[in-house]
Design a protein around this motif. Sequence first.
Motif, mmCIF file in Angstrom:
data_model
loop_
_atom_site.group_PDB
_atom_site.id
_atom_site.type_symbol
_atom_site.label_atom_id
_atom_site.label_comp_id
_atom_site.label_asym_id
_atom_site.label_seq_id
_atom_site.Cartn_x
_atom_site.Cartn_y
_atom_site.Cartn_z
ATOM 1 N N GLU A 94 0.826 -1.201 0.000
ATOM 2 C CA GLU A 94 0.000 0.000 0.000
ATOM 3 C C GLU A 94 0.867 1.260 0.000
ATOM 4 O O GLU A 94 1.955 1.281 0.598
ATOM 5 N N GLU A 95 0.369 2.295 -0.662
ATOM 6 C CA GLU A 95 1.122 3.540 -0.808
ATOM 7 C C GLU A 95 1.464 4.153 0.551
ATOM 8 O O GLU A 95 2.533 4.752 0.719
ATOM 9 N N LYS A 96 0.587 3.999 1.530
ATOM 10 C CA LYS A 96 0.861 4.584 2.844
ATOM 11 C C LYS A 96 2.104 3.975 3.481
ATOM 12 O O LYS A 96 2.852 4.662 4.187
#
Length: 385
Positions: A233-235
Amino acid sequence: MINSLKATTKLGFLGAGQLARMSALEAFKLGIQVAVFSDRTENEPVQFMTPFSTSGSFDSVDDMVEFAKGCDVITLENEFISSEILQEVQDKSGTPIFPSPKSFSLIENKLIEKQTFENAGIPVTPYKLVRSGSDLKEFGNTHGWPYLLKSSKGGYDGYGNDTVRDLESAREGFEKLGGNKDRDILAEAFVPFTKEIAVQVARNEIGTVVYPCCETVQENHICVAVLSPAPIEEKYQKKAQELAVKAVEAIDGKGIYAFEFFLTEDGNILLNESAPRPHNSGHYTIEGCIASQFENHVRAVLGLPLGSTKMNAPAVAMINLLGTHNRPTEADNIQKGLEIENGHLHVYGKVQSKVGRKMAHYTLLGDDLEKIFHLAKESTKNIEI
């Protein structure tokens, strides 16, 4: 900050392996001369590229002072040296060294490294300096078996590491790694992780640039592949990048740095190890990014503006090619990889192949990470070196 480059500008590398070789190629593009200091008896990859080659010992201040006097800036290819010696070489030669001896002193062995980043508020893997059988037992009882023993200085690619599963194997590993000979041995807990990820950061007095978060695929403590951007995930990608920048700032680093992390099952990111130099996890940046880690290595230590770290394709896969024979180096069956559009083979120029030794890498760019990773593996599976 440098506004011009003289034809006589000379960048010196302490270490003459493939990392220095790939950085040297970028220095040559800027018209910079390259000098190398090797502590090996065999000819190393950079020594074939420059007439300014010196052999000596990383324990000899006199050897390195003489070398440094002929350079404008000195930088590192490995960590097999002490910060005290680096400081003495810099003081006696008058040649600046980057990363600076002070920055290097904060990460020069695995124990100091853990303490430095922990003190900076960066989560690290649980660890303990172990000196006795009771220490080994206590760590296992506290953090669980198995766990990892690491030599505090000098380990790489599985060397200097030992996985221990009970007290008997811990005692054996401790002795094998030199714990009975006053070498500092670190115990590190295994953490339940989903991915091993890495971030490279270049920094100097002009600014800081951060590379994409990539995944490193490990087998037997050796990185066998790198995927960028990491399929997470980008986070989590952004969090790893933020921690990497925080780590560089904690040591006031100038140069290129790499940071390896664990992404745990519960979504935490723990810093595992760092490197004050180009790193295998960043080889994909040669074709994969506008300015590679090697180009920014040269730019950073010379005080030049840093290049863009944007990717040149949506997905990049890199395969490490390890030695398959103990023989003079010869790369066989390389045709398939070279025939593929956007496939790039890098052979390091080591004259002697050894089983398991990093001898080359192959990078493939494309649109779909899963597809190009599969194609890269298929294209390189029959290569023998």
